[in-house]
Design a protein around this motif. Structure first.
Motif, mmCIF file in Angstrom:
data_model
loop_
_atom_site.group_PDB
_atom_site.id
_atom_site.type_symbol
_atom_site.label_atom_id
_atom_site.label_comp_id
_atom_site.label_asym_id
_atom_site.label_seq_id
_atom_site.Cartn_x
_atom_site.Cartn_y
_atom_site.Cartn_z
ATOM 1 N N TYR A 70 0.853 -1.180 0.000
ATOM 2 C CA TYR A 70 0.000 0.000 0.000
ATOM 3 C C TYR A 70 0.897 1.241 0.000
ATOM 4 O O TYR A 70 1.990 1.225 0.563
ATOM 5 C CB TYR A 70 -0.845 0.068 1.271
ATOM 6 C CG TYR A 70 -2.223 -0.527 1.171
ATOM 7 C CD1 TYR A 70 -3.234 0.141 0.516
ATOM 8 C CD2 TYR A 70 -2.518 -1.728 1.801
ATOM 9 C CE1 TYR A 70 -4.514 -0.396 0.465
ATOM 10 C CE2 TYR A 70 -3.796 -2.266 1.753
ATOM 11 C CZ TYR A 70 -4.780 -1.590 1.089
ATOM 12 O OH TYR A 70 -6.038 -2.113 1.044
ATOM 13 N N TYR A 72 0.425 5.253 1.201
ATOM 14 C CA TYR A 72 -0.491 6.205 1.797
ATOM 15 C C TYR A 72 0.308 7.309 2.484
ATOM 16 O O TYR A 72 1.390 7.068 3.018
ATOM 17 C CB TYR A 72 -1.436 5.520 2.796
ATOM 18 C CG TYR A 72 -0.743 4.944 4.000
ATOM 19 C CD1 TYR A 72 -0.634 5.669 5.187
ATOM 20 C CD2 TYR A 72 -0.206 3.666 3.968
ATOM 21 C CE1 TYR A 72 -0.004 5.139 6.292
ATOM 22 C CE2 TYR A 72 0.427 3.123 5.070
ATOM 23 C CZ TYR A 72 0.523 3.862 6.236
ATOM 24 O OH TYR A 72 1.154 3.334 7.330
ATOM 25 N N HIS A 119 -15.421 3.364 7.210
ATOM 26 C CA HIS A 119 -14.576 3.383 6.011
ATOM 27 C C HIS A 119 -15.072 2.343 5.014
ATOM 28 O O HIS A 119 -15.892 1.482 5.337
ATOM 29 C CB HIS A 119 -13.120 3.077 6.371
ATOM 30 C CG HIS A 119 -12.907 1.658 6.797
ATOM 31 N ND1 HIS A 119 -13.222 1.200 8.057
ATOM 32 C CD2 HIS A 119 -12.441 0.580 6.115
ATOM 33 C CE1 HIS A 119 -12.945 -0.086 8.141
ATOM 34 N NE2 HIS A 119 -12.473 -0.486 6.977
ATOM 35 N N ASP A 121 -13.255 -0.349 2.031
ATOM 36 C CA ASP A 121 -11.996 -0.893 1.523
ATOM 37 C C ASP A 121 -11.975 -0.678 0.015
ATOM 38 O O ASP A 121 -12.272 -1.589 -0.765
ATOM 39 C CB ASP A 121 -11.873 -2.380 1.875
ATOM 40 C CG ASP A 121 -11.766 -2.611 3.375
ATOM 41 O OD1 ASP A 121 -11.091 -1.806 4.039
ATOM 42 O OD2 ASP A 121 -12.366 -3.576 3.882
ATOM 43 N N ASP A 122 -11.632 0.548 -0.378
ATOM 44 C CA ASP A 122 -11.715 0.918 -1.788
ATOM 45 C C ASP A 122 -10.441 1.598 -2.294
ATOM 46 O O ASP A 122 -10.484 2.427 -3.196
ATOM 47 C CB ASP A 122 -12.921 1.828 -2.021
ATOM 48 C CG ASP A 122 -12.893 3.075 -1.139
ATOM 49 O OD1 ASP A 122 -11.924 3.254 -0.360
ATOM 50 O OD2 ASP A 122 -13.836 3.879 -1.226
ATOM 51 N N GLU A 123 -9.296 1.248 -1.697
ATOM 52 C CA GLU A 123 -8.037 1.807 -2.162
ATOM 53 C C GLU A 123 -7.760 1.405 -3.604
ATOM 54 O O GLU A 123 -8.253 0.369 -4.070
ATOM 55 C CB GLU A 123 -6.881 1.346 -1.259
ATOM 56 C CG GLU A 123 -6.883 1.936 0.138
ATOM 57 C CD GLU A 123 -7.817 1.218 1.084
ATOM 58 O OE1 GLU A 123 -7.958 1.659 2.227
ATOM 59 O OE2 GLU A 123 -8.407 0.201 0.680
ATOM 60 N N GLU A 125 -5.266 0.092 -4.940
ATOM 61 C CA GLU A 125 -4.556 -1.177 -5.086
ATOM 62 C C GLU A 125 -5.500 -2.385 -5.123
ATOM 63 O O GLU A 125 -5.075 -3.497 -5.444
ATOM 64 C CB GLU A 125 -3.559 -1.366 -3.930
ATOM 65 C CG GLU A 125 -2.436 -0.358 -3.910
ATOM 66 C CD GLU A 125 -2.789 0.904 -3.129
ATOM 67 O OE1 GLU A 125 -1.870 1.686 -2.858
ATOM 68 O OE2 GLU A 125 -3.982 1.089 -2.796
ATOM 69 N N ARG A 207 -2.996 8.260 0.282
ATOM 70 C CA ARG A 207 -4.261 7.605 0.611
ATOM 71 C C ARG A 207 -4.310 7.355 2.108
ATOM 72 O O ARG A 207 -3.306 7.401 2.813
ATOM 73 C CB ARG A 207 -4.370 6.278 -0.144
ATOM 74 C CG ARG A 207 -4.481 6.465 -1.644
ATOM 75 C CD ARG A 207 -5.886 6.906 -2.021
ATOM 76 N NE ARG A 207 -5.970 7.222 -3.457
ATOM 77 C CZ ARG A 207 -7.099 7.465 -4.078
ATOM 78 N NH1 ARG A 207 -8.228 7.446 -3.423
ATOM 79 N NH2 ARG A 207 -7.105 7.746 -5.359
ATOM 80 N N PRO A 210 -4.301 1.577 5.550
ATOM 81 C CA PRO A 210 -5.167 0.410 5.451
ATOM 82 C C PRO A 210 -5.953 0.233 6.743
ATOM 83 O O PRO A 210 -5.413 0.366 7.814
ATOM 84 C CB PRO A 210 -4.195 -0.754 5.215
ATOM 85 C CG PRO A 210 -2.855 -0.246 5.551
ATOM 86 C CD PRO A 210 -2.887 1.236 5.386
#
Length: 211
Positions: A70, A72, A119, A121-123, A125, A207, A210
């Motif tokens: 990730y 961020y 939140h 989980d839409d990163e 990646e 971003r 996580p």
């Protein structure tokens, strides 16, 4: 060990959420909790919140294949290597959920004051319709799903020791989820969320951490 799946569909519009209670036998779940509690390198992640850094209200560890990275807040977040216990579990969870996972976020909620905020989980990646498998170990806690289009539409699930939750399809696009604090006297809980991270070095920076 052969495990019979008893998936229950959670009725949510424009989402694919399924739950199987007691996915693991009680003795195996007890043993798994004890092993992971000891062998995972638990750490306090620092999160950016409205321009300032704060400590996450839980302990965590990002684990996976070497390229499951990730990015961020301008920081490269590299996974720790799989433990033997988690590697074997990853294969079983992948088979149960019909998805290939290359990483897992482990969260340790030490008591009822440890929590997870709203939140999705839409990163970048993740795939646009990711499969997220969430395995709960330890104390039972409330897990909430809230419709982004209608916040009054909220579904509450009590996730207990050995329960396996599968979120797929457009779930992350249309819903947020959280694990709220509780004043009840509850013990420790470990949550494992298995994901498939696209191994691309160009994944966007800046971003959120996580979840």
């Amino acid at each position: 060990m052969k495990i019979a799946l008893r998936w229950k569909w959670i009725e949510l519009a424009d989402a694919d959420v399924r739950l199987v209670r007691g996915w693991l036998p009680r003795a195996a779940t007890d043993q798994l909790f004890a092993q992971l509690h000891e062998e995972i390198f638990w750490e306090r992640h620092r999160l950016k919140w409205f321009g300032r850094e704060i400590d996450a209200p839980r302990l965590s560890c990002w684990i996976g294949d070497a390229n499951a990275i990730y990015k961020y807040s301008g920081t490269r977040f590299s996974p720790r290597p799989w433990t033997s216990t988690l590697s074997a579990l990853q294969e079983r969870v992948s088979n149960a959920c019909g998805a290939d996972f290359n990483s897992v976020l482990a969260n340790l909620y030490r008591d009822g004051q440890d929590a997870m905020g709203w939140h999705s989980d839409d990163e970048p990646e993740l795939d646009s319709t990711p499969v997220i498998a969430s395995l709960s170990l330890g104390a039972t806690r409330r897990f909430r799903l809230r419709d982004k289009r209608d916040p009054s539409n909220t579904r509450v699930l009590e996730l207990g020791h050995g329960d396996l939750l599968r979120m797929a399809g457009a779930t992350q696009r249309h819903y947020k989820h959280d694990l709220p604090r509780t004043r009840k006297a509850v013990g420790a809980r470990i949550n494992l969320t298995f994901r498939a991270i696209a191994p691309r070095a160009s994944a966007s920076a800046n971003r959120a951490a996580p979840r």
